[in-house]
Structures are given as C-alpha cells and as structure tokens.
Design a protein around this motif. Structure first.
Motif, PDB file in Angstrom:
ATOM      1  N   PRO A 254       0.798  -1.232   0.000  1.00  0.00           N
ATOM      2  CA  PRO A 254       0.000   0.000   0.000  1.00  0.00           C
ATOM      3  C   PRO A 254       0.824   1.273   0.000  1.00  0.00           C
ATOM      4  N   TYR A 255       2.100   1.182   0.417  1.00  0.00           N
ATOM      5  CA  TYR A 255       2.969   2.362   0.410  1.00  0.00           C
ATOM      6  C   TYR A 255       4.050   2.302  -0.666  1.00  0.00           C
ATOM      7  N   LEU A 256       4.206   1.156  -1.312  1.00  0.00           N
ATOM      8  CA  LEU A 256       5.214   0.920  -2.351  1.00  0.00           C
ATOM      9  C   LEU A 256       6.640   0.910  -1.826  1.00  0.00           C
ATOM     10  N   VAL A 257       6.889   1.475  -0.646  1.00  0.00           N
ATOM     11  CA  VAL A 257       8.212   1.440  -0.009  1.00  0.00           C
ATOM     12  C   VAL A 257       8.122   0.590   1.261  1.00  0.00           C
ATOM     13  N   ARG A 258       9.265   0.337   1.871  1.00  0.00           N
ATOM     14  CA  ARG A 258       9.264  -0.474   3.097  1.00  0.00           C
ATOM     15  C   ARG A 258       8.494   0.234   4.207  1.00  0.00           C
ATOM     16  N   SER A 259       7.621  -0.493   4.851  1.00  0.00           N
ATOM     17  CA  SER A 259       6.818   0.071   5.926  1.00  0.00           C
ATOM     18  C   SER A 259       6.721  -0.925   7.068  1.00  0.00           C
ATOM     19  N   VAL A 260       6.579  -0.400   8.267  1.00  0.00           N
ATOM     20  CA  VAL A 260       6.439  -1.232   9.471  1.00  0.00           C
ATOM     21  C   VAL A 260       5.268  -0.692  10.271  1.00  0.00           C
ATOM     22  N   GLU A 261       4.340  -1.566  10.606  1.00  0.00           N
ATOM     23  CA  GLU A 261       3.173  -1.128  11.362  1.00  0.00           C
ATOM     24  C   GLU A 261       3.550  -0.875  12.820  1.00  0.00           C
ATOM     25  N   ILE A 262       3.148   0.268  13.316  1.00  0.00           N
ATOM     26  CA  ILE A 262       3.453   0.639  14.707  1.00  0.00           C
ATOM     27  C   ILE A 262       2.394   0.102  15.650  1.00  0.00           C
ATOM     28  N   THR A 263       1.129   0.250  15.254  1.00  0.00           N
ATOM     29  CA  THR A 263       0.033  -0.224  16.090  1.00  0.00           C
ATOM     30  C   THR A 263      -0.558  -1.490  15.504  1.00  0.00           C
ATOM     31  N   GLY A 264      -1.302  -2.207  16.277  1.00  0.00           N
ATOM     32  CA  GLY A 264      -1.897  -3.455  15.838  1.00  0.00           C
ATOM     33  C   GLY A 264      -3.099  -3.231  14.935  1.00  0.00           C
ATOM     34  N   PRO A 265      -3.554  -4.294  14.258  1.00  0.00           N
ATOM     35  CA  PRO A 265      -4.682  -4.172  13.323  1.00  0.00           C
ATOM     36  C   PRO A 265      -5.991  -3.782  13.993  1.00  0.00           C
ATOM     37  N   LYS A 266      -6.095  -3.929  15.317  1.00  0.00           N
ATOM     38  CA  LYS A 266      -7.328  -3.539  16.001  1.00  0.00           C
ATOM     39  C   LYS A 266      -7.392  -2.032  16.238  1.00  0.00           C
ATOM     40  N   ASP A 267      -6.232  -1.362  16.089  1.00  0.00           N
ATOM     41  CA  ASP A 267      -6.215   0.087  16.224  1.00  0.00           C
ATOM     42  C   ASP A 267      -6.919   0.702  15.021  1.00  0.00           C
ATOM     43  N   ARG A 268      -7.847   1.598  15.275  1.00  0.00           N
ATOM     44  CA  ARG A 268      -8.656   2.142  14.187  1.00  0.00           C
ATOM     45  C   ARG A 268      -7.831   2.939  13.185  1.00  0.00           C
ATOM     46  N   THR A 269      -6.805   3.596  13.634  1.00  0.00           N
ATOM     47  CA  THR A 269      -6.009   4.436  12.739  1.00  0.00           C
ATOM     48  C   THR A 269      -4.857   3.685  12.091  1.00  0.00           C
ATOM     49  N   ARG A 270      -4.332   2.644  12.748  1.00  0.00           N
ATOM     50  CA  ARG A 270      -3.224   1.837  12.232  1.00  0.00           C
ATOM     51  C   ARG A 270      -2.070   2.712  11.763  1.00  0.00           C
ATOM     52  N   SER A 271      -1.186   3.058  12.667  1.00  0.00           N
ATOM     53  CA  SER A 271      -0.037   3.918  12.367  1.00  0.00           C
ATOM     54  C   SER A 271       1.111   3.096  11.783  1.00  0.00           C
ATOM     55  N   PHE A 272       1.899   3.744  10.924  1.00  0.00           N
ATOM     56  CA  PHE A 272       3.009   3.057  10.257  1.00  0.00           C
ATOM     57  C   PHE A 272       4.257   3.927  10.264  1.00  0.00           C
ATOM     58  N   SER A 273       5.400   3.248  10.211  1.00  0.00           N
ATOM     59  CA  SER A 273       6.678   3.899   9.934  1.00  0.00           C
ATOM     60  C   SER A 273       7.011   3.651   8.468  1.00  0.00           C
ATOM     61  N   LEU A 274       7.282   4.722   7.743  1.00  0.00           N
ATOM     62  CA  LEU A 274       7.620   4.594   6.326  1.00  0.00           C
ATOM     63  C   LEU A 274       9.093   4.911   6.123  1.00  0.00           C
ATOM     64  N   TYR A 275       9.792   3.985   5.484  1.00  0.00           N
ATOM     65  CA  TYR A 275      11.194   4.182   5.154  1.00  0.00           C
ATOM     66  C   TYR A 275      11.241   4.613   3.686  1.00  0.00           C
TER      67      TYR A 275
END
Length: 481
Positions: A254-275
């Motif tokens: 979904p981001y085309l670049v390396r990404s790591v999810e910060i919060t779990g899938p139950k989190d409504r906003t689902r935050s990510f770290s994008l490299y």
C-alpha cells in the motif's frame, strides 16, 4: 503550463491508434479514379507526411472538463434520424461520397482530399504513422447491455457485493467509459486470454489494486476460472489460467516502499513507519519475471505515519510527538513514488511493461470516512459537474511528474513505463462505491460507509476495457520505447 505538457507527453505514445486500412484503400481508389477521368496529367506529391493531422493532439486542461456536458451517444442520435447510432470522429478520416459538386471542381484537389491521399500513401508504404486517441479523456455514456457478470462471481469480496446487501438501484451498472476521440471496445475475455497467452500480469499496491484484479477475474470468469497456485495466507496471491499458461498475481504494497506497522490491526487508525528511501522487497524482488506490472498507491498515505530517510526520523504526519517535524502527505507520496520507480529502473533483467494506474478519488460527502461521510449518489457526474482539485489534484500531479522522471531514466535502458490514467474517469463516478451496501445494516465495521472501493460489478470494470486496449497497443508496438 508545465503540468499540461507533462500530462500530454506521458499519454502521447500509448494513445496511438492505427488508421483503418479499408477506409484508406477505398478513399484512394475513389480519388485515383476521379483524377484519371478529370485530370490525367495531375501529378501527386508523394512526399511522406511527417504526421497525420489530428484535433486530439493538443494537451487538454487536466483539472477542468471543457467538452459538452450532454451524453455523446444521445447527441449523436439527435443529429441523425434516430434509426441507428453513429460515431463522431471515430477514424479521423470521414467517409465521403462523390457529389455533383465534386465532379465540377477543377483538377486541383481540395485540402481534405489531399490529406486523405497522403494517408493512403502512408498506409500503402507500410508506414507506422498513426493518429492519436487519448483513452483517458472522455465521459460516461449509457450502456444498457452491462453488466457482464453477476454478483455471484466467486472473486467478489463481501464488502464490495453491493447487490447482495440490498442496494436498491442498478443504474450505476449501466454505463461505459467513452473516450473523446475513439470507441473503446467492451472487454472481450476471449481476446484478452489469447493476448496474454504464455504471459503474466502482477498487480502491486493496495486494496484498490485488489479491487481491480477481482474485476478482471470476474470478467474472465465468463470463459474460465483460474486455479490458485499460491499457498499464501496473506494478501500476496497467485493464480493460473490453465490452457493459456497465463499467470496473474497480486503483491500487497500500500505504500510501495518499506513500511512497518506501529500499532496493531485492532487500532482504528493503524499507524506506520515509512522508510521512504528503501525498496519494498515484498514486490521489487519478484516482478522481474512478469510481462506486465500495474502499480498504484494512494489512500493509505493519509494514515498517521512516521517518516524515515537514511534510517533517520525526518518527520511525521498526525503523530502525537511534539518534537518531530510535521510533514504532509505530499511529502511522503512524492518520495515513495520516486523510490518505487527507482527500484523498477534498477532491475537488471526486467523486460516487461510497467503501468502506473493513477489515484482513484473517493467520494465522501458531508463528512469524512470516520465522521458520517457518505456517497449516496446514483448517477455519474457529467464532465462539467466535477473538477479535479485539492488533494486529488496534488496527488495526481505528483504521480505524473514522478512517472515522467522515471520514464526519462528508464528509456536509457529500454524500459517501458506507461500511464494508466484512472483519475479523471473515476472522479466522475460518485455512484459506484458500496456506501452502506457492503455489509448488513447491523454490522459494525471500521469503514461503515465505503466511498473508496468499488461495487462489483461496477464502474471499475471499465478499467479492464482500458487495460485490454493498452495491452493490444503494447503487443503491436513493441519496438517503440
């Protein structure tokens, strides 16, 4: 404007359509006969035309539609007696009957006859000269024959099965995309499977990429169901159409670049770290073997995100930290596409074609997805009723600019990167989303009103009309880069 020039240059190659041979042969025969009778001494100028004239060559304003708002099909019928449909400017060379006035004209040919003659000469010489037809500028016209499959297609996910969950109207199914300068054939599953025999297609991106793939599978189901050949439990899956040796895959990125999810899938906003400067090897290490790759990204970039470059945190979007620089969606979007295209251009053995399918706008009204927004409309917009503006326009411009840059680099290595512009067409389809008809009324879902994805069957099926035409052009025009 710079943006207009970029848009036109991106579309130029892949919007070529060959002039019908029969029309040219007939025209040439008539003209030669007329000249031999009335002016046997007239000599033709056999110098090859450098380019056929076309009123569709000029770049169109990317943010506002200027053509009439009425439906072309109906306007066409009103100009005639109504007994049969007609196609304006379908070939760029009109059929023309010899009249009494023609017989009386002097040996010197009229300008339009000269152009027809030049066209015939070019065709006779085996030239590849073609007129241009922009598949991506047009409008939605009625199509009473649609849809071409039912909501019982096995590839449809529940949240896109609008008819199952009680959508009362069906008019949203009865439209097709009509480019301004030509007719776009309706998807033919037999033709498609023959065209891709022995080949492979990969979809890379988010849930809208999956939506596109599912539409393609449902359209092909009229001929053949595929066999899944992957054992994946995630979004990365692969199918084979036996008898055609055709393989189709999807890679979740979904981001085309390396990404790591910060919060779990139950989190409504689902935050990510994008490299933002690091390849996503989930797809970049796997696409070299594919003949066609369709990439997209968009809606996920509005989530809370932390941005990294060279391993360092450089900013964030919607983050709670006070000491981090606030950056925008446009910042991450531009860099993600720059990195994704950099990954493609770094592939040593890739010989296929990359299509960038541009951002498909959502249509939330009276609120956002999490604040009561909805998409209740039941008809497409006419082209003068919607303007590409705001963040939709900005994302679209970023995609076109990054594709242009990538094409310049890829051309040095003979790589083919193409535009698959879905933005303008889908801006006009506020009626095609599931809205509240993607689940039972009493279900509590993260996206209670879905104005992002598309009902199946639905408007997204037209993407495959376009895809088939783009593949036809690539197969008939391989030497051109």
């Amino acid at each position: 404007m710079k943006f207009q020039a970029i848009e036109h240059s991106l579309r130029k190659h892949q919007t070529r359509r060959k002039i019908p041979k029969i029309a040219l042969v007939v025209a040439l025969t008539i003209l030669l006969s007329a000249i031999s009778i009335y002016s046997p001494s007239t000599q033709f100028n056999t110098k090859k035309a450098s380019k056929l004239p076309s009123e569709f060559d000029s770049a169109e304003e990317p943010v506002k539609s200027t053509a009439p708002s009425g439906v072309i099909l109906e306007a066409c019928r009103n100009e005639h007696d109504g007994s049969e449909p007609c196609n304006h400017r379908e070939s760029g060379v009109e059929d023309r009957k010899v009249t009494k006035e023609d017989e009386e004209e002097p040996p010197s040919l009229k300008a339009e006859q000269v152009e027809v003659t030049k066209s015939a000469e070019i065709e006779a010489q085996g030239s590849q000269e073609e007129e241009y037809c922009d598949l991506f500028s047009g409008e939605w016209v009625p199509n009473p024959e649609a849809p071409y499959y039912t909501n019982s297609c096995y590839g449809i996910q529940e949240h896109q099965n609008c008819m199952k969950y009680g959508r009362p109207d069906i008019e949203f199914l009865k439209w097709r995309w009509k480019p301004d300068g030509c007719e776009l054939p309706i998807f033919d599953p037999h033709q498609f499977l023959e065209l891709v025999r022995g080949k492979s297609i990969a979809f890379v991106g988010d849930s809208v990429a999956r939506n596109h793939l599912q539409s393609l599978m449902c359209l092909l189901s009229r001929v053949l169901y595929p066999q899944e050949i992957s054992n994946s439990t995630d979004e990365n899956r692969q199918w084979e159409y036996q008898g055609y040796n055709f393989r189709m895959s999807i890679f979740w990125a979904p981001y085309l670049v390396r990404s790591v999810e910060i919060t779990g899938p139950k989190d409504r906003t689902r935050s990510f770290s994008l490299y933002l400067d690091e390849f996503d090897e989930n797809w970049t290490t796997k696409i070299e073997e594919y003949d066609y790759v369709i990439i997209n990204a968009g809606h996920w970039f509005f989530r809370p995100t932390m941005f990294y470059e060279k391993g360092n945190l450089v900013g964030c979007q919607y983050c709670p930290q006070e000491n981090v620089t606030r950056l925008t969606t446009y910042f991450s979007y531009q860099r993600a596409f720059r990195t994704a295209f950099g990954a493609i251009n770094s592939l040593q053995n890739f010989k296929g074609v990359i299509f960038l399918r541009t951002f498909a706008p959502s249509h939330f009204e009276n609120g956002t997805w999490d604040s009561g927004g909805n998409c209740p409309r039941t008809r497409p917009y006419k082209r003068n009723e919607a303007v590409l503006e705001g963040y939709n326009l900005e994302l679209y411009k970023i995609q076109l600019e990054e594709l242009r840059i990538a094409q310049e680099e890829g051309r040095k290595r003979g790589l083919r990167l193409r535009l698959f512009d879905a933005t303008k067409a889908m801006l006009l389809r506020p009626d095609g989303h599931p809205s509240v008809y993607g689940h039972l009324p009493d279900q509590k879902l993260e996206l209670p009103r879905d104005c992002v994805h598309w009902c199946l069957p639905g408007p997204i099926d037209s993407w495959n009309d376009v895809l088939l035409e783009l593949l036809r052009r690539e197969e008939s025009d391989k030497p051109v880069t």
